[in-house]
Structures are given as structure tokens and as C-alpha cells.
Design an enzyme around this catalytic site. Sequence first.
Site, short mmCIF file in Angstrom:
data_model
loop_
_atom_site.label_atom_id
_atom_site.label_comp_id
_atom_site.label_asym_id
_atom_site.label_seq_id
_atom_site.Cartn_x
_atom_site.Cartn_y
_atom_site.Cartn_z
N SER A 80 -48.68 -35.99 1.25
CA SER A 80 -47.27 -35.85 0.90
C SER A 80 -46.82 -37.00 0.00
CB SER A 80 -46.42 -35.73 2.16
OG SER A 80 -45.11 -35.34 1.84
N ASP A 141 -47.62 -24.35 -0.84
CA ASP A 141 -46.96 -25.63 -0.51
C ASP A 141 -45.95 -26.01 -1.60
OD1 ASP A 141 -46.22 -28.15 0.26
OD2 ASP A 141 -48.23 -29.02 0.10
N HIS A 267 -47.25 -27.07 4.00
CA HIS A 267 -47.29 -28.51 3.73
C HIS A 267 -47.74 -29.30 4.95
CE1 HIS A 267 -46.48 -32.15 1.54
NE2 HIS A 267 -45.66 -32.59 2.49
#
Length: 473
Positions: A80, A141, A267
Site C-alpha cells: 500500500s 485493487d 487491496h
Amino acid sequence: MGETVGKLIGLNDEVIAMLPNDWFGQPPFRERKIDTNKFRSLTSLNDGRDAVVNGSFFRRFNTVKKAIAKKKQVVFSGCSSAGPIAILATLYFLENPEPNQILPPRCLTFGSPLIGDRIFGHALRREGWSDYFTHFVMKYDIIPRIMLSPSSTEHAQILNYFKSKFNRERINPPSSCYLSVMGNASSVASYDACNLMRCRNPSLDIIKKSFIELSPYRPCGTYIFCTGNGNLVVVKNPNVVLRILIHCAKLGESDAAEVEKRSMDEHLAYLSELKECLGMQTVVSLDGGPATATLNDLGLSPQAMLCLQSAEEFENVRSRNQDQIRKNKNKIEVELGKMRKHKENSEIRRVGYYDSFKLQNEDDDFHANVSRLELAVIWDEIEEMLKEFEVPDDFERKKEFIDIGSEYRRLVEPLDIANFYPHSKDKETGAYMIISEARPDRYLFIQRWLEHHEKKPFGSRSESLFWADVNRH
């Protein structure tokens, strides 16, 4: 086919993971110029523009040296928002290797947002560093696509949702965010597609500057797309990556609610996805040409396949352009031979070749002027290709072009200066200086090639400007 994930990414030795969650900065895209004191290579050798990176991630970047001192290969890893910091850390040690650094660092990211612009990626490929960066991306994502959309309240909603998930709080996924992000991302892809197809319509730039804020960020490095069925698709071509990011996640209005949820859930699913894939022979590369089964796994439409083909064809065009420049290299060498002969003849007459050319009293001077003009046409064409990224990214590092370009600049630029001042062109454009309206850009980018190759500061190899300095004083 047949390559395992572990072998592909080359994991070994020591992994340093960083998990910051600071995203926000100045709108709309939080961009800032790279610090070229730390990242000297991240600049355009053609026009001197520095690469642009995301300012929030750059502020979170901290260097790590202890692991390097252990003489181990370091793999910087980030999931991330930690991905961009891992990228910058890897770049720092590629740019500034430690004395004990034996192996180059590598970078692995999972669901990372984009961090740099086109120059950023171009510089990585030019320096031969692109293969050190591997990015895993799930099919839907939203985070790897979020930087293609300007900063907004929707960004805040998405990030607050993930923050609540990490804090184990119950909160519903934001609605309509996915469609908004993908709409902006599609605008970026369409604009780039027009440029790839050489649609040089000035109105496009006017619309871009006046009405539409397009993201500066673009993919770089090797992307591994997780299809969701155990297969992994490897792509290195940044133009193809951009189109897959857009087209494999496109949806109709009827799918919006389902895909909106998947875009958030995926994600958080990298660990489970990679557990399924690691060690399996499920890796397919698109760089050898699209495979039908692979494209089906990505869910690409026929229109998307055509977009991928156009991006691949652009790479073929770049290679052909380089081949054409190599053919013109013979013409350049012939004309430079004439210029060297002119210089020798001038010395025999005991007149400097600069003064001889300025006086234009000999036939030899006339022929030298013809060669000067013919060479200018060739090098201006090369300059235009470089500006439009229409040659391979490593073109500017090839010694054959650095050497012949440097000889051209040293032999011919003094004659351009000899032609400049007698015709009082300085009254129109100002003095002939290292960066000025008067100096042709072709000399500037050739000079930058040499200085970059020798790792010397800009302006240190401006010997071809000697006569310009004399005329100014």
C-alpha cells in the site's frame, strides 16, 4: 510459462518492510520535483526537466544503511502506501551505493500507488534499473490506480475506509469512488494513447491545460498482475501496464456495486493471493506478445486488446527509429570527416577554422557550411524523437551516440557561433550562452549526455562555447 514466483522476484537475504500511512499533501496530485542532489539520475537529459514524484511519500522517505553494512542484498518491501517509500529507498541506494554494497538492492511492492511521472520511469529504464522493481497488483485493487485521479474527498473516503479496517472498526465501503477514479484514469490513458499514435492536435494540450487536470503519474518497473485464479501476468512495458490498469478493471454501471466492493477487498487480499501462487508454475509474460488465454484471465475486451497492440507497436516504432539513426550515423560520420578536413586545411593556411569559416573566403568554407546545415537537420530530427520518447529509453546512454554527438558538438558548434555574431542575431535572441534562446537545443542535450555519462555537474563540459564567451567579452 513455467517460471516460479520465487525465482521471478529473486527474493533472498534481508527484507526491510516499511508501513507508513501518510498520504495527504497539496492538491490536486501532491506532486513535487525530485531532489536531484539525492537522485541525480532522475532527470531528462534532453531538456533538463527533473522527474516529478508524490510529495507526501517523498516526505516519508528515510534512508536505511545498517543492512547494507552487513554486505547483504537488501530487498525493500512495502504494501500500500509503504510501496512508494520502498521505491525511493531502493532508488537512493542505486544512485548512492554504499562502500560495502556488493549487490544492488531490489524492491517489492504490493498494491502500491504510483509515485513518479513519465520522466521518472524513463530515467529508471535509461539507467538499467527498471528490473530491480517488481510490483504486485490485484485485478480490481483501487489503490494502484488512485493516483491517476486528483486528490478529492473521495480519496479521503477510500483511505479512511482502509484505516478503519486496520483499526478493526466497522464502516461501509464508500460508494461511487471507484467509478470516479477509473473515469479519471481513462482520461489519462486516452491522452497517452493519442500521443502514442502521434495525434499532435494542439487543441488536446489546450483542453488538458485549461479544463482537465490529468495526473502526471505513470507506471515503472515490472508489474505482476494477480488474475484471481492462481495465474500471474508479468508486464514490463509501461504503456501496456497503464492500459491493463485501466481496461482489466473496467466495468458497466450494472457491475458498479459489486466491483466497488471488490476494489476495496482486493487491496487487503495480497497475502492470501500470493500464498496460493508462490511456488506454482503460473507465471505468464506478456512481453513476448499477448497470449489469448492470458488476456481472458485479465478480462480484457477486444477494444482493450487493440490498445495493448498499439502500445506494443509503439515499442517497435522506437526500435525502428533507433535503427534509422544508426543508418544516419554513417552520413554523420561522412559529414564530420569533411568538417575535420576543413579544420586541417584552415590550419595549413595558418588561419583558425573558426576565423576561416567566419570570413567565408575559401570554397572549403562554403562546403563546411553545407555540411553544418545537413548535420543540423539530422540532429534536430534526433532531438525531436527524444522529446517525444520515440527512441528506446537507453538510447542516451549508448557510448556510440555519446561519442559521435560530442565530436559533432565540438566541431560544429563553434561554426554556428561564427555564423551567429556576424549576422547580429544576438540583437534578436540575446547572447549565445549555455542555456539561451540563441543556442540550438541539439547542442544542449548532447552536452547533457556526456556530463551524465561522466557523472559531472551540468555545465562542466561546455568547451564548445569558448568562442561564444570570447564574443560576449
